[in-house]
Write a protein that holds these residues in place. Structure first.
Motif, short mmCIF file in Angstrom:
data_model
loop_
_atom_site.label_atom_id
_atom_site.label_comp_id
_atom_site.label_asym_id
_atom_site.label_seq_id
_atom_site.Cartn_x
_atom_site.Cartn_y
_atom_site.Cartn_z
N GLY A 334 -12.37 -5.63 -5.52
CA GLY A 334 -12.92 -6.66 -4.65
C GLY A 334 -12.15 -6.86 -3.37
N PHE A 335 -11.03 -6.18 -3.22
CA PHE A 335 -10.22 -6.34 -2.02
C PHE A 335 -10.80 -5.58 -0.84
CE2 PHE A 335 -5.93 -7.17 -4.37
CZ PHE A 335 -6.47 -8.35 -4.88
N ASP A 336 -10.47 -6.03 0.36
CA ASP A 336 -10.80 -5.28 1.57
C ASP A 336 -9.76 -4.17 1.75
OD1 ASP A 336 -12.49 -5.25 4.15
OD2 ASP A 336 -10.41 -5.10 4.87
N CYS A 337 -10.16 -3.08 2.36
CA CYS A 337 -9.25 -1.94 2.52
C CYS A 337 -7.95 -2.35 3.21
CB CYS A 337 -9.92 -0.83 3.33
SG CYS A 337 -11.44 -0.22 2.59
N SER A 338 -8.05 -3.21 4.21
CA SER A 338 -6.87 -3.59 4.98
C SER A 338 -5.90 -4.45 4.20
CB SER A 338 -7.29 -4.32 6.26
OG SER A 338 -8.06 -5.47 5.94
N ASP A 339 -6.31 -4.93 3.02
CA ASP A 339 -5.38 -5.71 2.21
C ASP A 339 -4.24 -4.83 1.69
OD1 ASP A 339 -6.84 -8.02 2.54
OD2 ASP A 339 -8.03 -7.73 0.72
N CYS A 340 -4.54 -3.56 1.45
CA CYS A 340 -3.51 -2.64 0.98
C CYS A 340 -3.11 -1.62 2.05
CB CYS A 340 -3.99 -1.90 -0.26
SG CYS A 340 -4.39 -2.96 -1.66
N HIS A 341 -4.09 -1.19 2.84
CA HIS A 341 -3.83 -0.23 3.92
C HIS A 341 -3.68 -1.01 5.22
CE1 HIS A 341 -4.86 3.20 1.31
NE2 HIS A 341 -5.84 2.43 0.85
N LEU A 342 -2.44 -1.33 5.55
CA LEU A 342 -2.17 -2.18 6.71
C LEU A 342 -2.70 -1.52 7.98
CD1 LEU A 342 1.46 -3.36 5.86
CD2 LEU A 342 -0.74 -4.39 5.23
N ASN A 343 -3.42 -2.34 8.76
CA ASN A 343 -4.02 -1.88 10.02
C ASN A 343 -4.97 -0.69 9.81
OD1 ASN A 343 -2.52 -3.79 11.56
ND2 ASN A 343 -0.74 -2.42 11.44
N LYS A 344 -5.42 -0.55 8.55
CA LYS A 344 -6.33 0.55 8.18
C LYS A 344 -5.76 1.93 8.53
CE LYS A 344 -10.64 -2.06 8.07
NZ LYS A 344 -12.05 -2.11 8.46
N ARG A 345 -4.44 2.04 8.35
CA ARG A 345 -3.79 3.33 8.54
C ARG A 345 -3.82 4.06 7.20
NH1 ARG A 345 -0.38 4.50 12.74
NH2 ARG A 345 -0.34 6.53 11.71
N PHE A 346 -4.90 4.81 6.97
CA PHE A 346 -5.10 5.45 5.68
C PHE A 346 -4.22 6.68 5.50
CE2 PHE A 346 -9.09 3.29 6.76
CZ PHE A 346 -9.15 2.41 5.70
N ASP A 347 -3.56 7.12 6.57
CA ASP A 347 -2.64 8.23 6.45
C ASP A 347 -1.26 7.77 5.98
OD1 ASP A 347 -2.66 6.93 9.01
OD2 ASP A 347 -1.17 8.40 9.68
N LYS A 348 -1.04 6.46 5.91
CA LYS A 348 0.22 5.91 5.44
C LYS A 348 0.07 5.43 3.99
CE LYS A 348 2.25 6.19 9.52
NZ LYS A 348 3.41 7.07 9.77
N LYS A 349 1.20 5.30 3.31
CA LYS A 349 1.16 4.79 1.93
C LYS A 349 0.68 3.34 1.94
CE LYS A 349 5.28 5.41 0.38
NZ LYS A 349 6.41 5.49 -0.61
N PRO A 350 -0.14 2.94 0.97
CA PRO A 350 -0.57 1.54 0.91
C PRO A 350 0.61 0.63 0.58
CG PRO A 350 -1.25 2.73 -1.06
CD PRO A 350 -0.71 3.74 -0.12
N SER A 351 0.49 -0.62 1.00
CA SER A 351 1.55 -1.60 0.77
C SER A 351 1.10 -2.62 -0.27
CB SER A 351 1.89 -2.32 2.09
OG SER A 351 2.78 -3.39 1.85
N CYS A 352 2.00 -2.92 -1.21
CA CYS A 352 1.71 -3.91 -2.26
C CYS A 352 2.38 -5.26 -1.96
CB CYS A 352 2.21 -3.42 -3.61
SG CYS A 352 1.58 -1.79 -4.07
N ASP A 353 3.18 -5.32 -0.89
CA ASP A 353 4.01 -6.50 -0.62
C ASP A 353 3.20 -7.76 -0.36
OD1 ASP A 353 6.14 -4.85 -0.90
OD2 ASP A 353 6.46 -4.54 1.27
#
Length: 368
Positions: A334-353
């Motif tokens: 149910g999360f939005d992509c940007s909740d884990c992929h900061l700034n929608k940078r999908f080439d970077k590791k997702p953040s859980c912080d």
């Protein structure tokens, strides 16, 4: 006096029109002689009778006013005007029309093409040679001049039986229809060693240019003889090629590149998209460059947002587990992509912080 002047004027005008029309008619059957440089026919400076050092007869498209499509002609044409010792020739026009893109198009063979239908060869070239116009070959010479250049180059044969079947050989087939063609093995790369201290080695990645960049053969090889690719290396004869700047083919795309872009001290590896800072996923790797970068424009950096290419994409229709290999649990779906992929940078590791303390992907995957 006025009647005399009027009569004289009309007579003069009619004579002028008749002369002009006669000249126009003659231009069809006997084109005006052209002042050609000696080098068009001779490869040496001082040709003699003993050593004329002739090139293959040049073709001059002296009148080409209309473009035609291959659909205007039948797929196969039977050439039988000169049937004598040999059976008529079955000419596959459609196949040859496809291949003319490597040369000058229709004018490669149809060097006279006025408005309207293309005239047949025998409308200008007669069976018997005209001694008053030696510039114009007879019909037999015209046919052979059309074919022998290319076919001799890749077949390495000028034997009559290679193209013709004798009349007494019923049901025979000329060798040209059964001869094996040399398979083209596309090189992965070509390495050139040049006399340049600062950059003696140039590596050209051939397969990447054709398969990855989507460059057609004719964009680089237009005007070359068939034998350059279709004749085995050990059987190739010296074929005169149009001299050109060795950089000419490359400048179509690399006009603004500096010398050290290609001229280096050692061979180079091929291009990988990771060199741009954006490694491609398994779904993007098989694509050609033009699948994302518009053809005909200089390749530049693209917007990394998925929606810049995938217009109808959304988190609701994206199969996260199948595409990324990470299946989301009920909560994370149910999360939005940007909740884990900061700034929608999908080439970077997702953040859980943002939600979790001490969690880091891939040590902990979001599957709960």
């Amino acid at each position: 006096m006025k009647i005399f002047v009027l009569t004289f004027g009309i007579s003069f005008l009619l004579c002028f029109c008749a002369i002009a029309q006669t000249g126009q008619m003659n231009s069809f059957s006997e084109p005006q002689a052209m002042m050609l440089p000696c080098s068009d026919c001779h490869i040496c400076d001082k040709p003699t009778v003993e050593n004329p050092c002739l090139k293959a007869c040049p073709r001059h498209s002296w009148k080409m006013t209309t473009e035609h499509s291959e659909a205007e002609a039948p797929d196969i044409i039977i050439i039988d005007e000169l049937e004598s010792l040999y059976s008529p020739v079955e000419f596959h026009h459609k196949n040859h029309a496809h291949w003319t893109v490597m040369q000058k198009g229709c004018s490669e063979c149809h060097h006279y093409s006025p408005e309207g239908p293309i005239p047949a060869c025998n409308e200008c070239h007669t069976k018997e040679i005209n001694p008053k116009n030696l510039r114009q070959v007879g019909l037999k010479g015209a046919y052979h001049q059309q074919c022998m250049g290319c076919h001799q180059e890749w077949s390495l044969s000028t034997d009559c039986n290679f193209c013709h079947v004798k009349l007494d050989e019923e049901g025979g087939m000329p060798e040209i229809q059964t001869a094996e063609r040399a398979l083209i093995t596309e090189p992965d790369r070509k390495v050139y060693n040049v006399e340049m201290d600062d950059g003696p080695v140039v590596t050209f990645h051939h397969q990447q240019h054709s398969q990855l960049y989507g460059i057609d053969c004719m964009e680089c090889h237009k005007g070359e003889g068939c034998g350059v690719c279709h004749t085995p290396q050990d059987k190739r004869t010296a074929v005169a090629q149009k001299p050109e700047d060795p950089h000419a083919r490359c400048f179509n795309c690399h006009e603004d590149a500096s010398c050290d872009k290609c001229h280096l001290q050692k061979e180079t590896e091929g291009f990988t998209h990771a060199q741009t800072g954006w490694p491609l996923s398994r779904y993007h790797k098989p694509l050609t460059c033009n699948a994302c970068h518009p053809k005909g424009k200089k390749i530049s950096r693209l917007n990394r947002s998925c929606t810049s290419c995938h217009k109808n994409w959304s988190s609701s229709n994206f199969d996260h587990g199948n595409i990324t290999g990470v299946t989301l649990g009920e909560i994370h779906m149910g999360f939005d992509c940007s909740d884990c992929h900061l700034n929608k940078r999908f080439d970077k590791k997702p953040s859980c912080d943002g939600c979790h303390e001490g969690y880091a992907y891939p040590d902990v995957e979001p599957e709960f």
